[in-house]
Enzyme design. Structure first.
Site, PDB file in Angstrom:
ATOM      1  N   ASP A  29      -6.693  -1.083   7.118  1.00 45.15           N
ATOM      2  CA  ASP A  29      -5.572  -2.013   7.566  1.00 45.15           C
ATOM      3  C   ASP A  29      -4.574  -0.972   7.558  1.00 45.15           C
ATOM      4  O   ASP A  29      -4.323   0.107   7.103  1.00 45.15           O
ATOM      5  CB  ASP A  29      -5.357  -3.095   6.704  1.00 45.15           C
ATOM      6  CG  ASP A  29      -4.095  -3.777   6.947  1.00 45.15           C
ATOM      7  OD1 ASP A  29      -3.960  -4.321   8.056  1.00 45.15           O
ATOM      8  OD2 ASP A  29      -3.278  -4.293   6.045  1.00 45.15           O
ATOM      9  N   ASP A  31      -0.328  -2.169   8.000  1.00 47.54           N
ATOM     10  CA  ASP A  31       0.774  -2.603   7.100  1.00 47.54           C
ATOM     11  C   ASP A  31       0.435  -2.949   5.905  1.00 47.54           C
ATOM     12  O   ASP A  31      -0.528  -3.860   5.484  1.00 47.54           O
ATOM     13  CB  ASP A  31       1.575  -3.698   8.036  1.00 47.54           C
ATOM     14  CG  ASP A  31       2.035  -3.340   9.372  1.00 47.54           C
ATOM     15  OD1 ASP A  31       3.243  -3.177   9.394  1.00 47.54           O
ATOM     16  OD2 ASP A  31       1.401  -3.393  10.411  1.00 47.54           O
ATOM     17  N   ASP A 208      -4.696  -5.430   2.537  1.00 50.53           N
ATOM     18  CA  ASP A 208      -3.793  -6.136   1.658  1.00 50.53           C
ATOM     19  C   ASP A 208      -3.270  -7.619   1.655  1.00 50.53           C
ATOM     20  O   ASP A 208      -2.635  -8.161   0.900  1.00 50.53           O
ATOM     21  CB  ASP A 208      -2.235  -5.342   1.537  1.00 50.53           C
ATOM     22  CG  ASP A 208      -1.445  -5.672   2.997  1.00 50.53           C
ATOM     23  OD1 ASP A 208      -2.081  -5.583   4.045  1.00 50.53           O
ATOM     24  OD2 ASP A 208      -0.560  -6.352   2.732  1.00 50.53           O
TER      25      ASP A 208
END
Length: 265
Positions: A29, A31, A208
C-alpha cells in the site's frame, strides 16, 4: 475479526521469512505504509530512503504498489520505474507488458455522484472531494468531528443515486464511492500472481487501512503473509504488525538483505 495484539514483523522476522519459503511476491500500500498519512494526499511524498528500499527489493522479487490512489497518481508519487502499479484499490492495473481495468462502465455514475457531492459539501470546512478514475474519495481529516456524520450521510446519498447503488466504503478519515462490482485489493493480488505465473509463490501484503484487509485475507489464503502497519491491537486479518512507515522501511531493508543472502551460492 476481534481486536488483538499481533507480533511485530521485525521482532519475529525469522518467522515471517519461514512463511515466505523460497521468496515472496510483495504488495505494498502507499499512504500510511510507504509514507505517513498526511493532511492532504499531495503532501504524502515518498522519502528517498524508502524509494531506495523499494527499488532494492524490486531487483530481487516481484513488487507491486496497490493503492487507493489513481494509477497515474501513485505511479508518479512512488517514482520507481518497472514496478506494477494497481491504482483505485486494484481497479486500474498497469506494469511492464500488463494492463487490466475493472468497472469502466461505472465511471459515468461515479462522475455523477461527484457532481452531486461537490456542491453538497462545499460549505463544510476542511472537506476534500477527490474525483478519481474509478472512485470518488471524500477526505475528512481536517473536518470538525461534529460535521463528519453529515459528510457520511451525504456520501451515502450520492452513492445510492445509481441503480444498482454504488459501493460506499470507509477508512482512516476517508469515505469512498466505488463501482458495485466484486473487486478489491485481494482480488488484484490474485490476478497479478496469475498473470505473473507465480502459482505457489507466497504473497506478502503490507497495508494500514480497512481496504488492505482484503489483501491480508488473500495473502493468508494463498499461504503468504499480511502485515498491518500501525493501529496496534486493531482487529485485522494480518498475521504481523509494524508500527509505522519507518518500521516498514527497516523491514523492507531486512527483507532485501535476506533475499540477497538466500541467493548467494
Amino acid at each position: 475479526m476481534t481486536a488483538d495484539h499481533k507480533p511485530s514483523a521485525l521482532a519475529a522476522f525469522t518467522d515471517v521469512t519461514a512463511t515466505l519459503g523460497r521468496g515472496p511476491a510483495v504488495f505494498l500500500d502507499y499512504d500510511g505504509t510507504l509514507t505517513p498519512i498526511m493532511p492532504r494526499p499531495d503532501l504524502a511524498v515518498l522519502s528517498p530512503a524508502m524509494r531506495a528500499a523499494v527499488e532494492r527489493l524490486a531487483a530481487l522479487c516481484p513488487v507491486a504498489v496497490v493503492s487507493g490512489r489513481d494509477l497515474d497518481d501513485v505511479r508518479a508519487m512512488t517514482g520507481v520505474p518497472g514496478l506494477v502499479y494497481a491504482g483505485s484499490h486494484g481497479f486500474d492495473i498497469a506494469g511492464p507488458g500488463l494492463r487490466h481495468r475493472v468497472g469502466e462502465e461505472w465511471r459515468p455514475a461515479l462522475a455523477a455522484a461527484a457532481a452531486v457531492l461537490e456542491p453538497a459539501l462545499a460549505g463544510v470546512a476542511g472537506v476534500l472531494v477527490e474525483r478519481k478514475g474509478f472512485a470518488v474519495a471524500v477526505h475528512t481529516r481536517q473536518v470538525d468531528p461534529a460535521h463528519k456524520p453529515a459528510v457520511a450521510a451525504a456520501v451515502r446519498r450520492a452513492g445510492g443515486m445509481s441503480e444498482p447503488a454504488l459501493r460506499v466504503t470507509g477508512g482512516k478519515e476517508i469515505f469512498e464511492i466505488r463501482p458495485p462490482v466484486p473487486w478489491d485489493k485481494g482480488r488484484a493480488v490474485r490476478h497479478l500472481l496469475d498473470v505473473w505465473g507465480l502459482d505457489g509463490v507466497a504473497p506478502l501484503f503490507l497495508g494500514d487501512d480497512e481496504t488492505d484487509e482484503d489483501g491480508f485475507r488473500a495473502a493468508a489464503a494463498l499461504g503468504g503473509v499480511g502485515i498491518r502497519v500501525g493501529d496496534a491491537g486493531a482487529a485485522t486479518a494480518a498475521g504481523w504488525t509494524l508500527p509505522d512507515p519507518d518500521g516498514v522501511g527497516v523491514f523492507l531493508a531486512r527483507l532485501a538483505a535476506w533475499l540477497e543472502t538466500a541467493r548467494r551460492p
